[in-house]
Design a protein around this motif. Structure first.
Motif, short mmCIF file in Angstrom:
data_model
loop_
_atom_site.label_atom_id
_atom_site.label_comp_id
_atom_site.label_asym_id
_atom_site.label_seq_id
_atom_site.Cartn_x
_atom_site.Cartn_y
_atom_site.Cartn_z
N VAL A 37 1.17 -1.16 0.14
CA VAL A 37 -0.03 0.67 0.05
C VAL A 37 0.66 1.49 -0.03
O VAL A 37 1.63 1.00 0.65
N ASP A 38 1.23 1.88 -1.15
CA ASP A 38 1.48 3.15 -0.96
C ASP A 38 0.70 4.03 -2.00
O ASP A 38 1.34 4.12 -3.31
N PRO A 39 0.16 5.31 -1.15
CA PRO A 39 -0.82 6.14 -2.20
C PRO A 39 0.03 7.03 -3.77
O PRO A 39 -0.30 6.82 -4.72
N GLY A 40 1.50 7.47 -2.89
CA GLY A 40 2.01 7.97 -4.19
C GLY A 40 3.14 6.70 -4.76
O GLY A 40 3.60 7.13 -5.63
N GLY A 41 2.27 6.07 -5.06
CA GLY A 41 3.97 4.55 -4.99
C GLY A 41 3.98 4.95 -7.21
O GLY A 41 4.37 4.13 -7.67
N LEU A 42 2.28 5.01 -8.04
CA LEU A 42 2.24 4.70 -9.31
C LEU A 42 3.19 5.91 -9.72
O LEU A 42 3.79 5.87 -11.01
N ILE A 43 3.19 7.13 -8.91
CA ILE A 43 4.42 8.89 -9.77
C ILE A 43 5.45 8.13 -8.77
O ILE A 43 6.37 8.69 -9.96
N TRP A 44 6.03 7.62 -8.26
CA TRP A 44 7.14 7.54 -7.56
C TRP A 44 8.05 6.76 -8.30
O TRP A 44 9.71 6.47 -8.73
N SER A 45 7.59 5.81 -8.57
CA SER A 45 8.16 4.15 -8.64
C SER A 45 8.00 4.26 -10.12
O SER A 45 8.85 3.29 -11.55
N MET A 46 7.52 5.68 -11.30
CA MET A 46 8.15 5.24 -12.85
C MET A 46 9.45 4.86 -13.58
O MET A 46 10.07 5.53 -12.93
N GLN A 47 9.68 4.46 -14.42
CA GLN A 47 10.99 4.18 -15.07
C GLN A 47 10.93 4.42 -16.34
O GLN A 47 9.51 4.24 -17.41
N PRO A 48 11.83 5.34 -16.72
CA PRO A 48 12.05 5.43 -18.30
C PRO A 48 11.79 4.07 -18.99
O PRO A 48 12.56 2.69 -18.70
N GLN A 49 11.08 4.28 -19.91
CA GLN A 49 11.04 2.99 -21.04
C GLN A 49 12.04 2.38 -22.11
O GLN A 49 11.78 1.96 -23.04
N GLN A 50 12.93 3.49 -22.82
CA GLN A 50 14.16 3.54 -23.13
C GLN A 50 15.01 4.67 -22.83
O GLN A 50 14.10 6.10 -22.52
N GLY A 51 16.24 5.16 -23.35
CA GLY A 51 17.33 5.79 -22.93
C GLY A 51 17.43 6.05 -21.72
O GLY A 51 17.45 5.39 -20.76
#
Length: 438
Positions: free
Chosen positions: A91-105
Motif C-alpha cells: 500500500v503506497d498512495p504515491g507509488g504509481l508516481i515515484w516508481s515510474m521507470q523510463p521505457q528506453q534511453g
C-alpha cells in the motif's frame, strides 16, 4: 472441458465493462499532493492493472504499473489497496508516481516536465496518462494535470536596484490585502530557475513570493566567490515595501546553496519571521568558479559569500572528516566557519537528507541542532530529517527511481523509496511551519 466451463462462468460473473467507474481525487491537480485513484464496479477480489505514464522534457516515456485486487465492495483505491505486482509493492498512495521507470534511453534524476509559459516566468502543468486494464482490455483512460503553479497565480518581472527579479502573486489577491511573503533562492546552479520553482509553489499555496538570482544573474557575480548577501537583503526590503505584503510577516526560503545564503542573510535581518534552509548548511562551503556554462563547477579555497565587503569564513574541504564529530583537531575549523545561527531572530526550519552525499545536509543539520539547543532557543527551530533521502529533496511528487543519476562526477545519494517519502512529506510540513511562523 471443465476448465473451459469454469473460465466461462468466471467471465459471466464479471460486471459489465460499462459498469467500471474510475475517479481521481487530485486535490485541484496540485503537484505537491498525492492523487488518489479509485476503480469501482469490479467483482469481489478481481485484480485490475493500473498504469500511469508521462513524458519527460526530452520526450522520453516513463511508466509505472500496479496490480490491485478489489475489496468486498468491488473497489480498488490506491490509498488502501496494496499492489501485488508491478513497479512497486504494498500500500503506497504515491507509488504509481515515484516508481515510474523510463521505457528506453537515459534516465533523468528529476524528470517531471513542467514547461515554461510563454512569458518565461510561469509554469504549465505536467501531464500524466492513466489506464485501467481489466481482463486484458483497457476499460478506462484519464489524463491527469499536475500543477506546480495553480491557474490564477500571476508572475511578473520587477526591478530591484537595477536588477531583475520575479514576483509571484497568489490567486485572488485583493488590492487592499496584506499577505505573508517570502524571498525564494535557488542553489549552486545560479540564476532564476530554482528560485522560480520555489516561488511558484509558494504562491500556489497563498504566499506572495519573490525569486532572486543571487548569483549568475543580471548585476551579480557569475562565480560563487564573495557573492554579496546585500542582494538578498535588498530583495527582502523591496518585498516589505510591496503594497500587497504585510511587512511584519516576511521570510526567506532557499534550497541547497540557497539555504546557506538564507541563513547567512537572516543573521543580519532581525525583522524576518521565518528562515527555511532546504538541504543547506549552517557553515558555508568553499567557493565555486563557473568556467563553462551551465554546470562546470570548480571548487576554490576562497570565500563564497561576503557581507559589507568582508568575506565570510568557510568550511575547509576534508573528505576524511565527519563534521558531525570532527574531533579536537578539526573542531576549531568548524567553529570558525559556523554562522552565528543562534542570533537569528526568525524561526528557522531545517531540511536534511541522511544520505546526502553532495551537501551532507543531514549531518550539518545535526550540527545546527546542537548549537541552537545549546543557545536555549526552545521550540523556535524545527528540523525535518529524512534518513534515506539524498540531496535532491523536492516539494513535488515525481519519479524517484533515478534520483541519484546526476552524472559520474557528482554524487547526491538517497534511495528511491527514501526520496519518495521525503517528496510526499516535506511540502505539507514546510507549509505547516510557514503557517505558524508567518
Amino acid at each position: 472441458m471443465r476448465w473451459g466451463l469454469g473460465m466461462l462462468l468466471g467471465m459471466l460473473a464479471l460486471p459489465a465493462l460499462a459498469d467500471v467507474r474510475v475517479t481521481v481525487d487530485d486535490h485541484e491537480g496540485r503537484a505537491d499532493r498525492v492523487p488518489v485513484i479509485s476503480v469501482e464496479g469490479l467483482a469481489v477480489a478481481e485484480v485490475v492493472q493500473v498504469r500511469l505514464s508521462m513524458q519527460d522534457s526530452r520526450g522520453q516515456r516513463w511508466q509505472s504499473q500496479a496490480a490491485l485486487r478489489a475489496d468486498l465492495q468491488g473497489r480498488v483505491d490506491t490509498s488502501r489497496s496494496g499492489s501485488e505486482q508491478g513497479s512497486y509493492r504494498g500500500v503506497d498512495p504515491g507509488g504509481l508516481i515515484w516508481s515510474m521507470q523510463p521505457q528506453q534511453g537515459k534516465a533523468s534524476a528529476l524528470p517531471l516536465h513542467l514547461p515554461r509559459a510563454g512569458d518565461g516566468l510561469g509554469f504549465q502543468a505536467a501531464s500524466f496518462e492513466l489506464e485501467v486494464e481489466r481482463a486484458g482490455s483497457v476499460v478506462a483512460r484519464r489524463t491527469l494535470q499536475r500543477h506546480l503553479m495553480l491557474p490564477g497565480v500571476r508572475a511578473q518581472r520587477v526591478e530591484i536596484d537595477g536588477r531583475e527579479a520575479h514576483l509571484y502573486l497568489p490567486t485572488g489577491l485583493q488590492p487592499d490585502a496584506r499577505m505573508p511573503a517570502l524571498v525564494a533562492l535557488g542553489g549552486a546552479e545560479g540564476g532564476f530557475d530554482g528560485g522560480d520553482l520555489y516561488a511558484a509553489w509558494l504562491a500556489s499555496n497563498g504566499y506572495v513570493a519573490l525569486s532572486v538570482a543571487w548569483y549568475r544573474g543580471p548585476g551579480v557575480p557569475k562565480d560563487l566567490i564573495e557573492v554579496p548577501l546585500e542582494t538578498v537583503r535588498d530583495a527582502v526590503h523591496w518585498l516589505q515595501r510591496h503594497p500587497g505584503v504585510d511587512r511584519g510577516r516576511v521570510g526567506l526560503l532557499g534550497g541547497s546553496w540557497g539555504g546557506i545564503v538564507t541563513l547567512a542573510t537572516a543573521v543580519h535581518l532581525p525583522e524576518l519571521r521565518a528562515a527555511v534552509s532546504w538541504v543547506g548548511s549552517p557553515a558555508p562551503f568553499r567557493g565555486i568558479a563557473r568556467d563553462v556554462a551551465p554546470a562546470d563547477f570548480r571548487a576554490l579555497d576562497r570565500s563564497p559569500l561576503s557581507w559589507q565587503g568582508r568575506p565570510l569564513p568557510w568550511l575547509p574541504y576534508r573528505e576524511d572528516v565527519d563534521w558531525g564529530r570532527p574531533g579536537p583537531q578539526w573542531q576549531p575549523a568548524l567553529h570558525a566557519a559556523l554562522l552565528p545561527i543562534e542570533t537569528i531572530a526568525a524561526r528557522t526550519l531545517w531540511i536534511g537528507g541522511g544520505d546526502d552525499r553532495l551537501g551532507d545536509s543531514g549531518v550539518m543539520m545535526a550540527v545546527a541542532q546542537r548549537r541552537l539547543a545549546a543557545a536555549g532557543r526552545g521550540d523556535r527551530d524545527r528540523f525535518l530529517y529524512y534518513p534515506d533521502a539524498g540531496h535532491l529533496i523536492t516539494p513535488l511528487l515525481q519519479p524517484a527511481t533515478h534520483r541519484s543519476d546526476v552524472g559520474p562526477y557528482i554524487q547526491v545519494g538517497g534511495t528511491a523509496e527514501g526520496h519518495a517519502r521525503a517528496d510526499r512529506e516535506v511540502g505539507p510540513a514546510v507549509l505547516a511551519f510557514l503557517a505558524e511562523a508567518l
